[in-house]
Design an enzyme around this catalytic site. Structure first.
Site, short mmCIF file in Angstrom:
data_model
loop_
_atom_site.label_atom_id
_atom_site.label_comp_id
_atom_site.label_asym_id
_atom_site.label_seq_id
_atom_site.Cartn_x
_atom_site.Cartn_y
_atom_site.Cartn_z
N SER A 97 0.83 -1.20 0.00
CA SER A 97 0.00 0.00 0.00
C SER A 97 0.87 1.25 0.00
O SER A 97 1.90 1.31 0.66
CB SER A 97 -0.91 0.03 1.23
OG SER A 97 -1.67 1.23 1.26
N LYS A 117 -4.51 -6.68 3.33
CA LYS A 117 -4.51 -5.60 2.34
C LYS A 117 -5.94 -5.32 1.85
O LYS A 117 -6.32 -4.16 1.62
CB LYS A 117 -3.61 -5.96 1.15
CG LYS A 117 -3.59 -4.92 0.01
CD LYS A 117 -3.18 -3.53 0.50
CE LYS A 117 -2.77 -2.60 -0.62
NZ LYS A 117 -3.76 -2.38 -1.65
N HIS A 176 -7.58 -3.38 4.56
CA HIS A 176 -6.99 -2.04 4.49
C HIS A 176 -7.73 -1.20 3.46
O HIS A 176 -8.12 -0.06 3.71
CB HIS A 176 -5.50 -2.14 4.14
CG HIS A 176 -4.87 -0.86 3.70
ND1 HIS A 176 -5.08 -0.32 2.43
CD2 HIS A 176 -4.04 0.00 4.32
CE1 HIS A 176 -4.40 0.81 2.33
NE2 HIS A 176 -3.76 1.03 3.45
N ASN A 177 -7.95 -1.78 2.28
CA ASN A 177 -8.62 -1.05 1.21
C ASN A 177 -10.09 -0.81 1.54
O ASN A 177 -10.66 0.22 1.16
CB ASN A 177 -8.49 -1.81 -0.11
CG ASN A 177 -7.11 -1.66 -0.71
OD1 ASN A 177 -6.13 -1.35 -0.02
ND2 ASN A 177 -6.98 -1.91 -2.00
N GLU A 198 -10.13 2.05 3.74
CA GLU A 198 -9.82 3.20 2.87
C GLU A 198 -11.08 3.68 2.16
O GLU A 198 -11.34 4.89 2.09
CB GLU A 198 -8.76 2.78 1.86
CG GLU A 198 -8.35 3.83 0.85
CD GLU A 198 -7.40 3.26 -0.19
OE1 GLU A 198 -7.68 3.40 -1.39
OE2 GLU A 198 -6.39 2.65 0.21
#
Length: 472
Positions: A130, A184, A187-188, A191
């Protein structure tokens, strides 16, 4: 010629920047790209870093130029391209070699790819990266899923190229097989929620208070100096203060309001649903992007409901601006709480043992959702990995005051006809989470009435049916 420490396939923007990052940090990197001309173009443009780069025109040449055990990073499009690249590489690799998928892969594919490799094949590592183009070049946050042995071989390189927070590397092994790519994905998802909430606050300031992009940008600049300090708040201010060179208008005003998405946000929402863990902020953000793509339909609806024109908010003073700041922070905390809950659930489901405190620490620099309160999140998970973030003392105090501001923002926006789906979802989640007795008792009664599903009685063991079943 001295062999490379690591290889890299795929010299698009992310791959090229990552290769330069590796070279700049003192490691030799062998590179390959399907289009041979791209290899030489990249090499010639590498300048003073050329001595650390070995251009290779074939996969066989690539493998020969890396010291064993050979780690090779794949920076190719997620999906079939990764499978094709693995198949093409395997004839040139040995059992101890390591194929590293650094793309935005679905973690299910990562698990499958590792399982499909035979006992004499190379091993496979799923690595979430990232930070975008800038992060790839100067230091991303790196989330690794693989064996300790594989990680030991690549750890020196990853430690060197990753972002640093107060001298600490933002790279870590987070578990086996698909753990890195799952983290990940979440995480997105966080986000998505974070960006949507920021956009909703922008909408309240623009359409509710009638402020210009410049005025809104100055507000975000101020917020970035306080508790909301984060990369996304910082760049939001810069975006809002930018001028379009072609028209002279604020740049944000010439952009079509239709947001793209590549799938990771949807995956995060889907996995949360599959695990039965609420991630309402992420789900609302994904839905909001989907609604934004309905440009024609929204234009027609605007005409059809023109008599319901949005009214300006009555309260536009500093007190309401402060409430927006505190409400946005509360919404972000709720989104992070949901995301970490999903990671904890997946960790238990798949036996990954994801270290949540470590995850928070490697997100403190390099990644898109880096923010000031990740230090506090890491501290909250030390010694209490499975506990919801909303129960951490530091966040309880923040949410006691922040939730009231969030409530005011959502209420005022609703009365003015301004959409705040992610902020409203965060508030609904918080209010539901803090209720010792909610309303699911009625739902259980309904389920028992029409389907004889049964229910639990308060303070009693076993399953029961209601008095309506016989009458029905």
């Amino acid at each position: 010629m001295q062999q490379a420490d690591i290889g890299l396939i795929g010299l698009g923007v992310m791959g090229a920047n990552l290769a330069l990052n590796i070279a700049e940090n003192g490691y030799r990197v062998a590179v390959f790209n399907r289009t041979v001309a791209k290899i030489h173009e990249f090499y010639e443009e590498a300048g003073s870093l050329k001595n650390q780069i070995i251009p290779c025109e074939t996969l066989e040449d690539l493998a020969k130029n890396i010291r064993a055990p050979r780690p090779i990073i794949l920076m190719v499009k997620a999906g079939e391209a990764v499978d094709e690249q693995i198949a093409a590489l395997k004839p040139f690799l040995a059992k101890e070699d390591i194929i590293i998928d650094a793309g935005n892969a679905n973690f299910h594919d990562t698990v499958r790819r590792l399982a499909e490799l035979g006992p004499n094949d190379p091993t496979f590592v799923g690595m979430g990266v990232s930070g975008g183009e800038e992060g790839a070049r100067h230091g991303p946050s790196i989330m690794v899923g693989g064996t300790p042995e594989s990680y030991a071989r690549i750890e020196p390189v990853l430690t060197a190229i990753s972002a640093k927070y107060e001298g600490e590397s933002c790279s870590a092994l987070l578990g086996p097989d698909g753990a890195g790519h799952f983290v990940k994905t979440i995480h997105n998802g966080i986000e998505y929620a974070d960006m949507q909430m920021i956009a909703e606050v922008y909408g309240v300031l623009r359409d509710g208070l009638g402020l210009t992009p410049e005025a809104i940008g100055r507000i975000f600049e101020t917020w970035n100096a306080g508790p909301l300090n984060s990369y996304l708040i910082e760049i939001t201010a810069k975006v809002l203060l930018a001028t379009d060179k072609k028209t002279g208008k604020p740049a944000v005003d010439v952009i079509l309001d239709s947001a793209g998405q590549k799938g990771t946000g949807r995956w995060a929402a889907i996995e949360a649903q599959m695990l039965g863990i609420p991630a309402t902020g992420i789900e609302a953000a994904v839905a909001a992007r989907s609604i934004s793509s309905l440009v024609t339909e929204r234009s027609e609806a605007s005409k059809a409901y023109g008599d319901l024109a949005t009214a300006r908010l009555l309260d536009g003073g500093q007190a309401f601006i402060n409430a927006l700041e505190e409400g946005l922070l509360a919404g972000k905390i709720a989104a992070y709480a949901q995301g970490f809950d999903v990671m904890a659930g997946a960790s238990k489901e798949h036996g990954w043992n994801i270290p949540l405190a470590t995850t928070a620490r490697i997100w403190r620099a390099g990644c898109i959702i880096r923010s000031q309160f990740l230090d506090q999140i890491a501290a909250a998970f030390e010694g209490s990995e499975g506990k919801n973030l909303l129960l951490a003392p530091a966040f309880v105090e923040r949410m006691k005051t922040g939730s009231q501001s969030l409530r005011k923002v959502v209420a005022e926006a609703a009365l003015a006809g301004l959409p705040t789906p992610a902020l409203a979802a965060a508030l609904g989640y918080f209010d539901s989470f803090r209720q010792a007795r909610g309303t699911a008792n009625l739902i259980q009664a309904q389920r028992d009435f029409f389907g004889a599903h049964g229910f639990k009685r308060i303070g009693e063991e076993g399953d029961f049916h209601g008095p309506w079943t016989e009458a029905n």
